[in-house]
Design an enzyme around this catalytic site. Structure first.
Site, short mmCIF file in Angstrom:
data_model
loop_
_atom_site.label_atom_id
_atom_site.label_comp_id
_atom_site.label_asym_id
_atom_site.label_seq_id
_atom_site.Cartn_x
_atom_site.Cartn_y
_atom_site.Cartn_z
N HIS A 6 -5.34 14.92 -9.12
CA HIS A 6 -5.38 12.66 -10.32
C HIS A 6 -4.48 12.72 -10.99
CE1 HIS A 6 -9.02 11.55 -7.51
NE2 HIS A 6 -9.09 13.22 -7.35
N ASN A 33 -2.57 12.86 -3.66
CA ASN A 33 -3.84 12.58 -4.68
C ASN A 33 -4.49 14.60 -4.35
OD1 ASN A 33 -4.70 11.86 -6.73
ND2 ASN A 33 -6.10 10.11 -6.43
N GLU A 40 -4.48 2.63 -4.16
CA GLU A 40 -2.93 2.53 -4.26
C GLU A 40 -2.85 1.12 -3.43
OE1 GLU A 40 -4.94 4.51 0.13
OE2 GLU A 40 -5.63 4.43 -2.42
N ASP A 61 0.64 -1.18 -0.30
CA ASP A 61 0.14 -0.06 -0.21
C ASP A 61 0.70 1.08 0.35
OD1 ASP A 61 -2.88 0.78 0.32
OD2 ASP A 61 -1.82 2.18 1.73
N ASP A 96 -2.31 9.15 -10.57
CA ASP A 96 -2.72 8.86 -11.66
C ASP A 96 -0.81 8.27 -11.83
OD1 ASP A 96 -4.84 8.42 -11.29
OD2 ASP A 96 -5.11 9.05 -13.25
#
Length: 338
Positions: A219, A214, A250, A206, A223
């Site tokens: 975003h 984020n 994630e 994780d 990404d």
């Protein structure tokens, strides 16, 4: 005749064997529904031949995944001809095998065999050959232009199906396997490990404090970070039998066959370091860069648990890693019993 051993890349874009690629596309499982039977049936109609086969080839094995005109073994010699198509990675036309035998086939090869053979290579989504679509007959005949064109169209249909299969198991953002395929492969690996009494390890990975990352950077930046992390993790997965998947958000999961606790500790630390070494700046974290926490659990023949319990054990280890300060690896086997 020895096949070219060049490996085929999986949807994870890492070198694996042809066999693993075929397994990843669910092509070696005869119970899996597929349209290739229809393609071979169309091939015998189009070519007016009694036999057709969609044949899969890896470095050691050959399967007639779909066929028309025969239920059991194909006519003798057709396997070798299909291997030649896969090796050459180009079409092979033989109007009469007796005329072609000396230059094409190895010394000592003799009938019974198909007299007529026409085979075209079939490529995986990455462009590498995994087999052949072939028609053959016990009598000599001609290869007509309409036959060539029609067979090319049927190969295109087969390759389109392979592409759809590959897309169905891949996460579009990271290029890793998706959760749906992970669950399928984990169940298969669990049953294989239980049958062979071999250890198997599950890792939950994780990215730490990813939501504030984020929220702060947006975003598109998130990404891009996910793609970079996925690539870094993937580079550490060296063995063909292991797999890495995006679990969601994630979080990533690694399934490691034939991996005991000692081996899991080594790989977990390599994975953690690979993320840290990206040095992706994090404006809202206790660490200056993006990091990852990892929890892992190992099943061995002496441990009585289910695949669901193994997953829960790795998830608990990940929870502890987060609570202990993040950017660390924790093995379930090191935790106190609940």
């Amino acid at each position: 005749m020895t096949l070219d051993p060049t490996p085929i890349a999986s949807p994870n874009s890492m070198p694996v064997s042809r066999l693993q690629m075929l397994m990843d596309l669910s092509l070696t499982d005869p119970s899996n529904p597929h349209p290739f039977d229809l393609i071979t049936q169309l091939a015998v109609i189009l070519a007016a031949t009694p036999y057709a086969s969609f044949t899969l080839v890896d470095d050691q094995n050959l399967w007639h995944r779909a066929q028309a005109g025969f239920d059991g073994d194909p006519p003798a010699g057709s396997d070798l001809l299909c291997r030649i198509v896969a090796q050459r990675r180009q079409s092979v036309e033989i109007e009469d095998l007796l005329d072609e035998r000396p230059p094409l086939l190895p010394a000592g090869f003799s009938p019974p065999a198909p007299r007529f053979f026409y085979g075209l290579p079939v490529n995986a989504p990455d462009g590498r050959c995994i087999g052949a679509l072939s028609v053959f007959d016990t009598e000599p005949r001609r290869v007509w232009p309409h036959m060539r064109e029609g067979m090319k169209r049927l190969v295109q249909l087969a390759e389109r199906e392979l592409e759809l299969r590959a897309r169905s198991v891949v996460d579009p953002l990271t290029g890793l396997f998706n959760r749906r395929y992970l669950e399928q492969r984990l169940d298969e690996e669990w049953r294989r490990a239980a049958r062979l009494l071999a250890p198997v390890t599950l890792m939950m990975i994780d990215i730490d404090a990813f939501k504030p990352f984020n929220d702060t950077l947006g975003h598109p930046a998130g990404d891009q970070a996910l793609r970079r992390v996925a690539h870094a993790l993937r580079q550490q997965m060296k063995r063909p039998g292991d797999m890495l998947a995006r679990y969601g958000g994630e979080e990533f999961v690694a399934v490691l066959s034939h991996t005991d606790l000692a081996g899991a500790r080594v790989l977990a630390e390599r994975l953690r370091q690979s993320v840290a070494e990206l040095a992706i700046a994090h404006p809202r974290s206790s660490e200056p860069f993006l990091t990852a926490s990892i929890g892992h659990a190992t099943w061995s023949s002496g441990r009585d648990c289910s695949v669901e319990e193994l997953t829960a054990s790795a998830d608990r280890a990940l929870y502890v890693a987060k609570n202990r300060g993040r950017n660390r690896c924790v093995a379930f086997e090191d935790l106190d019993p609940v």
